[in-house]
Design a protein around this motif. Structure first.
Motif, mmCIF file in Angstrom:
data_model
loop_
_atom_site.group_PDB
_atom_site.id
_atom_site.type_symbol
_atom_site.label_atom_id
_atom_site.label_comp_id
_atom_site.label_asym_id
_atom_site.label_seq_id
_atom_site.Cartn_x
_atom_site.Cartn_y
_atom_site.Cartn_z
ATOM 1 N N ALA A 183 23.349 -43.829 -8.477
ATOM 2 C CA ALA A 183 22.116 -43.652 -7.702
ATOM 3 C C ALA A 183 22.339 -44.040 -6.244
ATOM 4 O O ALA A 183 21.864 -43.361 -5.320
ATOM 5 C CB ALA A 183 20.990 -44.476 -8.305
ATOM 6 N N HIS A 184 23.059 -45.128 -6.022
ATOM 7 C CA HIS A 184 23.359 -45.568 -4.656
ATOM 8 C C HIS A 184 24.149 -44.490 -3.913
ATOM 9 O O HIS A 184 23.888 -44.227 -2.726
ATOM 10 C CB HIS A 184 24.162 -46.868 -4.681
ATOM 11 C CG HIS A 184 24.715 -47.267 -3.349
ATOM 12 N ND1 HIS A 184 23.952 -47.890 -2.382
ATOM 13 C CD2 HIS A 184 25.952 -47.096 -2.802
ATOM 14 C CE1 HIS A 184 24.698 -48.088 -1.301
ATOM 15 N NE2 HIS A 184 25.907 -47.621 -1.529
ATOM 16 N N PRO A 193 16.767 -38.395 -1.584
ATOM 17 C CA PRO A 193 17.735 -38.468 -2.686
ATOM 18 C C PRO A 193 17.414 -37.493 -3.816
ATOM 19 O O PRO A 193 18.320 -36.868 -4.383
ATOM 20 C CB PRO A 193 17.628 -39.921 -3.155
ATOM 21 C CG PRO A 193 17.175 -40.668 -1.941
ATOM 22 C CD PRO A 193 16.244 -39.722 -1.237
ATOM 23 N N SER A 194 16.133 -37.338 -4.147
ATOM 24 C CA SER A 194 15.752 -36.434 -5.234
ATOM 25 C C SER A 194 16.064 -34.980 -4.889
ATOM 26 O O SER A 194 16.415 -34.188 -5.774
ATOM 27 C CB SER A 194 14.265 -36.582 -5.563
ATOM 28 O OG SER A 194 13.461 -36.294 -4.434
ATOM 29 N N VAL A 195 15.955 -34.626 -3.618
ATOM 30 C CA VAL A 195 16.281 -33.261 -3.193
ATOM 31 C C VAL A 195 17.783 -33.029 -3.291
ATOM 32 O O VAL A 195 18.240 -31.975 -3.763
ATOM 33 C CB VAL A 195 15.780 -33.001 -1.758
ATOM 34 C CG1 VAL A 195 16.352 -31.701 -1.214
ATOM 35 C CG2 VAL A 195 14.263 -32.959 -1.725
ATOM 36 N N VAL A 196 18.562 -34.006 -2.859
ATOM 37 C CA VAL A 196 20.018 -33.876 -2.957
ATOM 38 C C VAL A 196 20.424 -33.734 -4.413
ATOM 39 O O VAL A 196 21.253 -32.892 -4.769
ATOM 40 C CB VAL A 196 20.714 -35.093 -2.312
ATOM 41 C CG1 VAL A 196 22.226 -35.052 -2.573
ATOM 42 C CG2 VAL A 196 20.445 -35.126 -0.811
ATOM 43 N N GLN A 197 19.812 -34.542 -5.286
ATOM 44 C CA GLN A 197 20.131 -34.459 -6.712
ATOM 45 C C GLN A 197 19.741 -33.104 -7.298
ATOM 46 O O GLN A 197 20.524 -32.485 -8.026
ATOM 47 C CB GLN A 197 19.427 -35.587 -7.466
ATOM 48 C CG GLN A 197 19.674 -35.587 -8.972
ATOM 49 C CD GLN A 197 18.583 -34.861 -9.747
ATOM 50 O OE1 GLN A 197 17.395 -35.019 -9.472
ATOM 51 N NE2 GLN A 197 18.987 -34.040 -10.714
ATOM 52 N N ALA A 253 11.014 -41.767 -1.463
ATOM 53 C CA ALA A 253 12.242 -41.850 -0.673
ATOM 54 C C ALA A 253 13.357 -42.631 -1.346
ATOM 55 O O ALA A 253 14.457 -42.749 -0.792
ATOM 56 C CB ALA A 253 11.941 -42.477 0.686
ATOM 57 N N ASP A 254 13.101 -43.160 -2.540
ATOM 58 C CA ASP A 254 14.095 -43.992 -3.206
ATOM 59 C C ASP A 254 14.491 -43.466 -4.579
ATOM 60 O O ASP A 254 15.638 -43.602 -4.987
ATOM 61 C CB ASP A 254 13.555 -45.420 -3.342
ATOM 62 C CG ASP A 254 14.543 -46.342 -4.024
ATOM 63 O OD1 ASP A 254 15.559 -46.692 -3.403
ATOM 64 O OD2 ASP A 254 14.299 -46.706 -5.201
ATOM 65 N N ALA A 255 13.568 -42.858 -5.301
ATOM 66 C CA ALA A 255 13.830 -42.433 -6.679
ATOM 67 C C ALA A 255 14.882 -41.336 -6.734
ATOM 68 O O ALA A 255 14.892 -40.415 -5.915
ATOM 69 C CB ALA A 255 12.533 -41.941 -7.327
ATOM 70 N N ARG A 301 21.858 -41.804 -2.790
ATOM 71 C CA ARG A 301 21.048 -42.244 -1.643
ATOM 72 C C ARG A 301 21.871 -42.229 -0.363
ATOM 73 O O ARG A 301 21.378 -41.853 0.708
ATOM 74 C CB ARG A 301 20.482 -43.635 -1.911
ATOM 75 C CG ARG A 301 19.456 -43.669 -3.034
ATOM 76 C CD ARG A 301 18.785 -45.019 -3.152
ATOM 77 N NE ARG A 301 17.948 -45.084 -4.352
ATOM 78 C CZ ARG A 301 18.304 -45.701 -5.478
ATOM 79 N NH1 ARG A 301 19.470 -46.346 -5.558
ATOM 80 N NH2 ARG A 301 17.490 -45.701 -6.523
ATOM 81 N N GLU A 302 23.120 -42.629 -0.461
ATOM 82 C CA GLU A 302 24.003 -42.604 0.716
ATOM 83 C C GLU A 302 24.243 -41.167 1.163
ATOM 84 O O GLU A 302 24.203 -40.859 2.355
ATOM 85 C CB GLU A 302 25.322 -43.289 0.383
ATOM 86 C CG GLU A 302 26.362 -43.233 1.493
ATOM 87 C CD GLU A 302 25.940 -43.935 2.772
ATOM 88 O OE1 GLU A 302 26.381 -43.502 3.853
ATOM 89 O OE2 GLU A 302 25.145 -44.899 2.698
ATOM 90 N N ALA A 303 24.487 -40.282 0.212
ATOM 91 C CA ALA A 303 24.679 -38.867 0.549
ATOM 92 C C ALA A 303 23.421 -38.304 1.197
ATOM 93 O O ALA A 303 23.492 -37.552 2.181
ATOM 94 C CB ALA A 303 25.018 -38.078 -0.715
#
Length: 205
Positions: free
Chosen positions: A162-163, A176-180, A127-129, A166-168
């Motif tokens: 990265a922040h 976050p990895s899925v959004v990226q 959930a963070d990477a 995570r906000e997005a």
């Protein structure tokens, strides 16, 4: 290069750029992006007969400046022969340490791209990477930098982007990895539409 200590308005602009591109994904692009790290996890598992940690570590260590198909080929060869080849000395040294039994988290720079790439492959539900490569950077700032230096080797600049991912992700209700990975697919498809560059997932700064 962007300022490391970006003001609130600038950060908000980066987040909006990420959210907007994520929402622009077609169903097919979204599906490709959502599957990417799960597939990479399966690759790490299969090429090491279940030793996912080593597989993910090798893939991450040998990823800089390397297109994904070659990245996989180098990692598989390193695992099978126990002798990493075909890359720069620093990457090969990291791969050799991992093959010798070192924890990838103690070998890779865990506050920057290869460390986060490792985490995303090891656990696609982390959930963070979030792996910030050159395309992830350009998506956030809303500009293709081409060959210009993005400065992602600086811990603070990496942390800033990265922040924003995570906000997005929080606003979108996603990892976050899925959004990226979804925005990466959309961005690369757009670049390919205006150039002759290839389509492989090239994780590089």
């Amino acid at each position: 290069m962007i300022q490391i200590k970006a003001d609130t308005a600038t950060r908000e602009g980066y987040v909006r750029n990420i959210v907007t591109l994520f929402r622009a994904a077609s169903a097919e692009q979204e599906a490709r992006g959502r599957q990417w790290y799960r597939t990479a996890h399966e690759v790490a598992d299969m090429m090491t007969d279940g030793d996912v940690r080593t597989g993910a570590g090798l893939l991450a260590a040998l990823s800089p400046q390397t297109a994904w198909p070659l990245n996989v080929e180098l990692a598989k060869s390193a695992y099978e022969t126990r002798e990493p080849t075909g890359h720069l000395g620093d990457a090969l040294a990291k791969a050799a340490k991992i093959l010798a039994g070192a924890d990838p988290a103690e070998v890779l720079p865990m506050d920057r791209k290869t460390g986060h790439f490792y985490r995303c492959i090891l656990d696609p539900t982390d959930a963070d990477a979030v792996c910030i490569d050159r395309h992830a950077h350009d998506i956030a700032v809303g500009e293709e930098y081409g060959a210009r230096d993005r400065g992602l080797g600086a811990k603070g600049r990496y942390a800033l982007i990265a922040h924003c991912y995570r906000e997005a992700a929080q606003r979108l209700g996603e990892l976050p990895s899925v959004v990226q990975s979804v925005t990466w697919v959309v961005w690369r498809d757009r670049l390919v539409g205006t150039s002759t560059r290839g389509t492989e997932f090239n994780k590089q700064v």
